[in-house]
Enzyme design. Structure first.
Site, mmCIF file in Angstrom:
data_model
loop_
_atom_site.group_PDB
_atom_site.id
_atom_site.type_symbol
_atom_site.label_atom_id
_atom_site.label_comp_id
_atom_site.label_asym_id
_atom_site.label_seq_id
_atom_site.Cartn_x
_atom_site.Cartn_y
_atom_site.Cartn_z
ATOM 1 N N GLU A 262 0.849 -1.197 0.000
ATOM 2 C CA GLU A 262 0.000 0.000 0.000
ATOM 3 C C GLU A 262 0.877 1.236 0.000
ATOM 4 O OE1 GLU A 262 -3.002 -0.101 3.070
ATOM 5 O OE2 GLU A 262 -3.737 -2.051 2.437
ATOM 6 N N HIS A 281 -7.972 1.461 1.049
ATOM 7 C CA HIS A 281 -7.950 1.267 2.510
ATOM 8 C C HIS A 281 -8.802 2.320 3.243
ATOM 9 C CE1 HIS A 281 -5.391 -0.658 5.901
ATOM 10 N NE2 HIS A 281 -6.594 -0.343 6.341
HETATM 11 P P1 NAD Z 1 -11.399 -9.101 16.042
HETATM 12 O O1 NAD Z 1 -10.182 -9.378 16.830
HETATM 13 O O2 NAD Z 1 -12.631 -8.655 16.743
HETATM 14 O O3 NAD Z 1 -11.768 -10.393 15.147
HETATM 15 C C1 NAD Z 1 -10.827 -11.178 14.492
HETATM 16 C C2 NAD Z 1 -11.308 -12.623 14.516
HETATM 17 O O4 NAD Z 1 -10.386 -13.418 13.760
HETATM 18 C C3 NAD Z 1 -11.354 -13.229 15.929
HETATM 19 O O5 NAD Z 1 -12.624 -13.791 16.183
HETATM 20 C C4 NAD Z 1 -10.251 -14.284 15.910
HETATM 21 O O6 NAD Z 1 -10.554 -15.417 16.703
HETATM 22 C C5 NAD Z 1 -10.190 -14.632 14.436
HETATM 23 N N1 NAD Z 1 -8.922 -15.236 14.054
HETATM 24 C C6 NAD Z 1 -7.667 -14.885 14.444
HETATM 25 N N2 NAD Z 1 -6.752 -15.686 13.874
HETATM 26 C C7 NAD Z 1 -7.428 -16.561 13.110
HETATM 27 C C8 NAD Z 1 -7.042 -17.648 12.272
HETATM 28 N N3 NAD Z 1 -5.756 -17.992 12.122
HETATM 29 N N4 NAD Z 1 -8.010 -18.335 11.649
HETATM 30 C C9 NAD Z 1 -9.307 -18.017 11.832
HETATM 31 N N5 NAD Z 1 -9.730 -17.018 12.601
HETATM 32 C C10 NAD Z 1 -8.807 -16.298 13.229
HETATM 33 O O7 NAD Z 1 -10.957 -8.025 14.956
HETATM 34 P P2 NAD Z 1 -11.917 -7.019 14.144
HETATM 35 O O8 NAD Z 1 -12.088 -5.764 14.914
HETATM 36 O O9 NAD Z 1 -13.116 -7.737 13.658
HETATM 37 O O10 NAD Z 1 -10.959 -6.675 12.913
HETATM 38 C C11 NAD Z 1 -10.564 -7.662 11.976
HETATM 39 C C12 NAD Z 1 -9.470 -7.117 11.091
HETATM 40 O O11 NAD Z 1 -10.003 -6.087 10.246
HETATM 41 C C13 NAD Z 1 -8.352 -6.360 11.849
HETATM 42 O O12 NAD Z 1 -7.388 -7.236 12.355
HETATM 43 C C14 NAD Z 1 -7.794 -5.458 10.802
HETATM 44 O O13 NAD Z 1 -6.724 -6.099 10.149
HETATM 45 C C15 NAD Z 1 -8.950 -5.259 9.831
HETATM 46 N N6 NAD Z 1 -9.395 -3.853 9.778
HETATM 47 C C16 NAD Z 1 -9.431 -3.245 8.569
HETATM 48 C C17 NAD Z 1 -9.843 -1.926 8.458
HETATM 49 C C18 NAD Z 1 -9.904 -1.240 7.119
HETATM 50 O O14 NAD Z 1 -9.779 -0.033 7.089
HETATM 51 N N7 NAD Z 1 -10.111 -1.946 6.038
HETATM 52 C C19 NAD Z 1 -10.218 -1.220 9.614
HETATM 53 C C20 NAD Z 1 -10.205 -1.881 10.851
HETATM 54 C C21 NAD Z 1 -9.782 -3.204 10.920
#
Ligand code: NAD
Length: 310
Positions: A262, A281
């Site tokens: 990015e 993003h």
């Molecule tokens: P969260 O921690 O609430 O949820 C993540 C889930 O993934 C959890 O339930 C966890 O158990 C699961 N997980 C972890 N490792 C795993 C694996 N190996 N296999 C299967 N499941 C697995 O996080 P969230 O708040 O829902 O955010 C998720 C992701 O979204 C963040 O980590 C971030 O990278 C991304 N995000 C992107 C933006 C964007 O601007 N596009 C903004 C915020 C977050």
């Protein structure tokens, strides 16, 4: 009096909250490190966003510092090791962007399923591309949610209640009773989920265990009519394999907000494919998410000092 340095743009409501709590607030957006080192000398708290960097040098200069607040999620701009050594707490607001990211994921699903971005490009070229724009409805389709955390749940909520989609999910934490109750969702092993879903949406963090989770072999398991949505992190998908999958028709399309590199390099092969919708993003780029991040970090910091005083 508690003195707080706000070192990044923060929603006015958040600054107001800190002042109403009786804190002295100094606002200096993104000061260079030398200036930051001077500014932190007598503050009790610092609030940042993804910038500025709170380095060891900054932390060691801040003799009264007790807490660092990050309005947002990622805390890789903070030297956590240095903070830990000095017993300084680090707080963030992981729930603030969830709804915004989820709505973007749904937006990308619609944009790909109905070829909205493609249609718009054609209109601007003066081409009435009606015949090339045959799409499909979301209603009744199967959505595979990979990572049923905060964002995954919000996506499932909208897809289930708003579009009548059937929800499958895969998560390292295994079965989740509340999710199964609320969305009638069904836990599937990853490969099975990929085989059965019409749309697959990624919501896992980027970890060694999730890097290239979606690779060539897994893309080949997906339906040829399926769509992949990635609003998580670019590294969760093997981009080279995805380009192949999209060019050779292993899957029908993709909606992407995040990339392995990015900003996405100009002329990247993804930009030449009509069956992919790309956004830069912008998952948490909404007024609401920014306001929540600011207000929530202000509240957490106020609570932090209240509980110490109590
Ligand atoms: P969260 O921690 O609430 O949820 C993540 C889930 O993934 C959890 O339930 C966890 O158990 C699961 N997980 C972890 N490792 C795993 C694996 N190996 N296999 C299967 N499941 C697995 O996080 P969230 O708040 O829902 O955010 C998720 C992701 O979204 C963040 O980590 C971030 O990278 C991304 N995000 C992107 C933006 C964007 O601007 N596009 C903004 C915020 C977050």
């Amino acid at each position: 009096m508690v003195k707080v340095l706000v070192a990044a743009p923060l929603h006015p409501k958040a600054v107001e909250k800190l002042r109403s709590a009786g804190f002295e607030v100094i606002v200096k957006e993104y000061p260079p490190e030398d200036e930051l080192v001077e500014l932190v000398r007598d503050v009790d708290a610092i609030i940042v966003r993804s910038k500025p960097k709170v380095t060891r040098r900054v932390i060691e200069a801040a003799e009264k510092l007790k807490v660092i607040g990050r309005a947002g999620v990622g805390i890789d701009n903070i030297d956590l090791e240095a903070a830990k050594e000095k017993g300084i707490e680090v707080l963030n607001t992981p729930g603030a962007p969830s709804r915004s990211v989820a709505e973007l994921a749904i937006g990308l699903m619609l944009a790909v399923a109905r070829k909205i971005a493609f249609a718009d490009r054609k209109m601007r070229e003066g081409v009435w591309a009606k015949k090339q724009c045959m799409g499909f409805e979301l209603r009744g389709k199967t959505l595979g949610v990979i990572g049923m955390g905060r964002i995954g749940r919000e996506v499932a909520r909208i897809a289930y209640n708003g579009f009548g989609m059937k929800i499958l999910y895969y998560d390292a934490r295994g079965h989740m009773e509340d999710v199964e109750k609320e969305f009638n969702a069904e836990f599937k092993e990853l490969d099975e989920l990929l085989r059965e879903s019409d749309i697959v949406t990624l919501h896992v963090p980027l970890l060694p265990s999730t890097r290239h989770l979606i690779n060539e072999d897994r893309l080949k398991l997906m339906k040829r009519t399926a769509i992949l949505i990635n609003t998580a992190r670019g590294g969760v998908v093997d981009t080279e394999a995805l380009v192949k999958a999209l060019s050779e028709g292993w899957i029908a399309g993709a909606g992407l907000d995040v990339y392995e590199e990015e900003p996405l390099p100009k002329d990247h092969p993804l930009t030449r494919l009509d069956n992919v919708v790309l956004t830069p993003h912008i998952g948490s780029t909404t007024n609401e998410a920014q306001e929540r991040a600011g207000v929530q970090i202000a509240e957490k910091i106020i609570e932090f000092f209240k509980s110490r005083a109590g």
